[in-house]
Scaffold this active site. Structure first.
Site, short mmCIF file in Angstrom:
data_model
loop_
_atom_site.label_atom_id
_atom_site.label_comp_id
_atom_site.label_asym_id
_atom_site.label_seq_id
_atom_site.Cartn_x
_atom_site.Cartn_y
_atom_site.Cartn_z
N GLY A 1 20.23 0.16 5.32
CA GLY A 1 19.90 1.44 5.93
C GLY A 1 20.70 2.62 5.41
N GLU B 1 23.84 -5.19 3.51
CA GLU B 1 22.65 -5.63 2.76
C GLU B 1 21.71 -4.46 2.51
OE1 GLU B 1 21.37 -8.85 5.32
OE2 GLU B 1 20.53 -7.45 6.78
N ARG C 1 17.13 0.12 -0.23
CA ARG C 1 16.66 1.40 -0.76
C ARG C 1 17.74 2.14 -1.55
NH1 ARG C 1 12.32 4.39 1.26
NH2 ARG C 1 12.38 3.22 3.21
N CYS D 1 -10.18 8.50 -2.56
CA CYS D 1 -11.10 9.33 -1.78
C CYS D 1 -10.64 9.40 -0.34
CB CYS D 1 -12.51 8.77 -1.86
SG CYS D 1 -12.99 8.35 -3.53
#
Ligand SMILES: *Cc1c(COP(=O)(O)O)cnc(C)c1O
Length: 403
Positions: free
Chosen positions: A224, A260, A263, A338
């Site tokens: 995080g 851990e 990102r 679309c």
């Protein structure tokens, strides 16, 4: 984009686009800096779900202490690549088959998410042993964070009220060894906010351990660590985080901390390079339609942000009519799907953007291709490129998305 990558992005043929271009030396340098900022008693696992591209994992392998996985698929993937790697298996809804697979694969830690899961584990253990952390939804107050996994009603982890029952189960089953607690409560925290959270969690964990008369020897404080998509140059302050964790460890001389992150490790090493296919004005607003879209790079749709990018001008133009362009005005970058949700960046200022120019979206190395809905509309998949030129210095990669 640093020169080696830019060079590669230029050389790609139109048919190679869209392309994911990964900066392996940049990734190695980044993870080395993370490791160097952390005290020795902090173990660094990489959360594979952020990006499990084998080449990225190999670049990381020498610099992390292991991998955190969240499914049987990820266990097999990591074991296949690294027969000896330390693996921690977390995540909700583990099936009996996955638990058995984890034991067969020799995972080092199981992060138990609930009482039923713990009981299921006892049924698949046989004569093996399991080393577990209990994942707890520690009661903390989280101010606004990008993603909250806990600190409020949540499907993740154990409610503290269930801990006693789990301890009883463990106490009566010699095959299960409890090493400590796991806590992953939020994503998108800067170093200061994350340290404050660690402080709350450790305070709670100390009181709990004291009440139980047990010594805490291991706490995994999750991932995080924040990534700011509006400020691509400002990475999480790992040195400040490391210093803060040092203080925590000083108060707990026998404790091993684990983190851990996902990102914050791989976000910066990936670029999604594509091309402007069309430019139009609609009721006074400019739109650029790009090759590809959010079915390749879902991150901006998932997080509702503007993906940062650089324009790579391309001067070739082979048509007998004027080349459409936008100049000095806000433009919305959309893909080929679309649906009005296929937006990569909304009303962002560009100096000049023409049909045929290339666009390199930055920060596309985590939760990007692997979270995208590739099959929708059956467009071709992107091509993948791993630029590896050890020795080239990593320059300040980002040159300006105008504000
Ligand atoms: C997703 C996840 C992580 C990684 O989170 P990032 O925000 O990518 O750092 C770590 N631990 C657990 C349990 C997770 O679910």
């Amino acid at each position: 984009m640093r020169p080696a990558l830019l060079h590669h992005a230029h050389r790609l043929a139109d048919d190679d686009l869209p392309a994911y271009v990964y900066d392996l030396p940049g990734l190695r340098e980044h993870v080395r800096a993370i490791r160097a900022a952390l005290p020795h008693r902090v173990e660094l696992l990489y959360a594979a779900k952020a990006n499990s591209d084998p080449r990225l994992l190999r670049a990381l392998a020498g610099h992390v202490d292991g991998f955190e996985v969240a499914s049987g698929g990820e266990i097999r993937h990591i074991r296949g690549l690294f027969p000896e790697a330390r693996i921690a298996f977390g995540g909700p809804g583990k099936t009996p088959v996955e638990l058995a697979e984890a034991l067969d694969a020799g995972v080092e830690r199981l992060h138990v998410e609930g009482e039923h899961e713990l009981r299921t584990l006892t049924t698949v253990l046989g004569d093996r042993t399991a080393d577990v952390l209990l994942r707890v939804n520690v009661p903390v107050v989280l101010r606004s964070v990008a993603l909250a996994m806990g600190g409020r009603p949540s499907p993740f982890g154990l409610d503290p009220a269930q801990l006693d029952r789990c301890l009883q189960i463990i106490a009566t089953d010699g095959r299960i060894r409890l090493h400590g607690l796991h806590v992953h409560l939020a994503s998108g925290l800067d170093a200061r906010a994350h340290l404050a959270l660690v402080g709350h969690v450790m305070g709670w964990a100390d009181r709990w351990a004291h009440q139980q008369g047990i010594e805490l020897t291991e706490v995994n404080i999750g991932g995080g660590m924040g990534v700011d998509y509006t400020r691509p140059r400002e990475v999480f302050d790992w040195p400040a985080f490391g210093i803060g964790l040092c203080r925590t460890l000083e108060r707990h001389p026998r404790l091993t901390l684990r983190i851990e992150p996902g990102r914050s490790v791989t976000a910066y090493c990936g670029w999604y390079v594509t091309q402007v296919l069309d430019i139009k004005h609609s009721r006074g607003e400019a739109f650029a339609v790009l090759r590809g879209g959010t079915h390749h790079l879902r991150t901006p749709a998932a997080k509702q942000h503007d993906q940062p990018f650089e324009v790579i001008p391309d001067d070739s133009w082979h048509h007998p009519w004027d080349r459409p362009e936008v100049r000095g005005e806000p433009v919305t970058l959309v893909g080929q799907l679309c649906t009005p949700k296929d937006v990569l960046a909304r009303r962002v200022m560009v100096g000049r953007l023409r049909i045929g120019d290339r666009i390199a979206f930055a920060m596309a190395g985590a939760y990007a291709w692997n979270i995208s809905h590739h099959a929708f509309l059956m467009h071709p998949h992107p091509t993948f490129h791993h630029v590896d030129d050890v020795g080239t210095p990593v320059t300040d990669a980002y040159v300006g998305r105008p504000t």
